[in-house]
Write an enzyme that holds these catalytic residues in place. Structure first.
Site, PDB file in Angstrom:
ATOM      1  CD  GLU A 193      -5.052   7.490   6.186  1.00  0.00           C
ATOM      2  OE1 GLU A 193      -5.874   6.566   6.104  1.00  0.00           O
ATOM      3  OE2 GLU A 193      -4.017   7.405   6.864  1.00  0.00           O
ATOM      4  N   GLY A 252      -6.420  12.936  17.903  1.00  0.00           N
ATOM      5  CA  GLY A 252      -6.604  11.648  18.546  1.00  0.00           C
ATOM      6  C   GLY A 252      -8.031  11.308  18.862  1.00  0.00           C
ATOM      7  CG  ASP A 256      -1.971   4.710   2.557  1.00  0.00           C
ATOM      8  OD1 ASP A 256      -2.912   4.286   1.890  1.00  0.00           O
ATOM      9  OD2 ASP A 256      -1.392   4.047   3.432  1.00  0.00           O
ATOM     10  CG  HIS A 296       4.691  -5.434  12.252  1.00  0.00           C
ATOM     11  ND1 HIS A 296       4.453  -6.143  11.094  1.00  0.00           N
ATOM     12  CD2 HIS A 296       5.997  -5.668  12.575  1.00  0.00           C
ATOM     13  CE1 HIS A 296       5.551  -6.793  10.744  1.00  0.00           C
ATOM     14  NE2 HIS A 296       6.498  -6.518  11.622  1.00  0.00           N
ATOM     15  CD  GLU A 298      -3.122   0.759   2.162  1.00  0.00           C
ATOM     16  OE1 GLU A 298      -3.633   1.709   2.770  1.00  0.00           O
ATOM     17  OE2 GLU A 298      -3.503  -0.420   2.311  1.00  0.00           O
ATOM     18  NE  ARG A 311       5.634   3.515  14.323  1.00  0.00           N
ATOM     19  CZ  ARG A 311       5.022   4.123  13.323  1.00  0.00           C
ATOM     20  NH1 ARG A 311       5.237   5.415  13.101  1.00  0.00           N
ATOM     21  NH2 ARG A 311       4.173   3.465  12.553  1.00  0.00           N
TER      22      ARG A 311
END
Length: 342
Positions: free
Chosen positions: A113, A208, A111, A136, A109, A287
């Site tokens: 967005e 959020g 994107d 993930h 994919e 992350r």
């Protein structure tokens, strides 16, 4: 003296814009009925008489979306888009390539967005890449814009070859991903279709989920025109692809002007990223303790970001998907969406 400097600056910008536009002179658009079909919310899809433009509506009953009739083994995908105006909190407009319907657990994919906002606050957007089901390991970057995307049409484009991926806004490249061996299956490698959707992402899209979609302002309308599908078309049901069938088209794509970022374009991309990018996964050490292999760490740029990958000071200067909440990128964006509040 200030007037002279301003006149020179405007002249340089005009020259730069005209020069960049040459890269898109040979791009051919396609009528909707020649390359696309409805995805969902058929009653909320309105076509122009010439079939070269359409509107996607979102109301309290449903959003809407369309997709290309074929999958493509690499390509250049583009459209001029105008986003909804006024109060747009909770709204998601997406323009993206994917093969999730065919490759359920190993989909690829790419994107664009767009994330709506409350009145008086600008639209934001993100780009993302997934390869071989690597949901993930989302690779999103988030940005503001140098213009109001609800006032007029702007062109958004995705180039995807077997060597690189480039996201464009108008004629300016804003992000490039260069394939390398270390990426392995994380680089999109299977045929993808082009999709466009508008839907309600109230639970994550704006601060959020703090601000929800307010249907008092409905219908929310995203407009699309000058659609481009330039790639090697494949049968959507053909899951085993012979790459050599698209060799000629791949060479054509790689030789096109929009496949090569020149020095002037690279300067424009660097300026955009310095001024308008406010999150990058490459600098998010919480992350990813080790940046993914395609990341090119710029020491100067790295100093501007926290360990979360976000700017130390938010730049306040402002000039998809199918509405199933199981979409991996929705979950991924939701995890980081609460950092958008200024």
């Amino acid at each position: 003296m200030d007037f002279i400097r301003m006149k020179i600056s405007l002249s340089v910008l005009l020259f730069f814009h005209v020069w960049l536009c040459r890269a898109f002179n040979d791009v051919s658009t396609i009528p909707f009925n020649k390359g696309f079909s409805h995805l969902f919310g058929n009653g909320n899809i309105l076509h122009a008489k010439d079939d070269n433009s359409l509107q996607l509506h979102l109301n309290k009953n449903t959003g809407s979306g369309f997709k290309s009739s074929d999958l493509y083994n690499h390509g250049f995908f583009s459209a001029k888009i105008k986003l909804p105006s006024d109060y747009t909190a909770g709204i998601v407009v997406a323009f993206y390539t994917t093969n999730q319907d065919v490759f359920k657990k190993t989909h690829d994919e790419l994107d664009f967005e767009f994330l709506g906002n409350i009145r008086g606050k600008a639209w934001r957007f993100q780009t993302n890449m997934y390869g071989n089901g690597s949901t993930h390991r989302g690779r999103e970057e988030r940005y503001t814009l140098w213009f109001d995307p609800s006032k007029e049409f702007h062109r958004y484009s995705i180039l995807w070859t077997n060597k690189n991926i480039i996201f464009y806004i108008d004629d300016v490249p804003i992000r490039e991903i260069v394939r390398n061996d270390a990426m392995g299956g994380d680089y999109p490698s299977k045929p993808m279709g082009l999709y466009a959707t508008i839907w309600d992402g109230s639970d994550w899209a704006t601060s959020g989920g703090k601000y929800k979609t307010n249907y008092k302002y409905a219908p929310f309308i995203a407009e699309f025109t000058d659609l481009v599908l330039n790639g090697c078309a494949m049968d959507p049901l053909e899951q085993v692809v012979n790459p050599s069938l698209c060799d000629e088209k791949d060479v054509e794509l790689q030789n096109a002007d929009f496949s090569r970022i020149t020095l002037r374009q690279r300067m424009a991309m660097k300026r955009f990223r310095a001024k308008y990018m406010y999150y990058s996964y490459c600098y998010d050490s919480l992350r990813y303790s080790v940046p993914p292999p395609e990341c090119e760490i710029d020491p100067v740029e790295q100093q501007r970001f926290k360990e979360t990958g976000r700017l130390k000071f938010i730049n306040k200067h402002h000039g998809h998907h199918h509405p199933k909440k199981s979409r991996s990128e929705v979950l991924d964006a939701r995890n980081y969406g609460n950092e958008d509040e200024e």
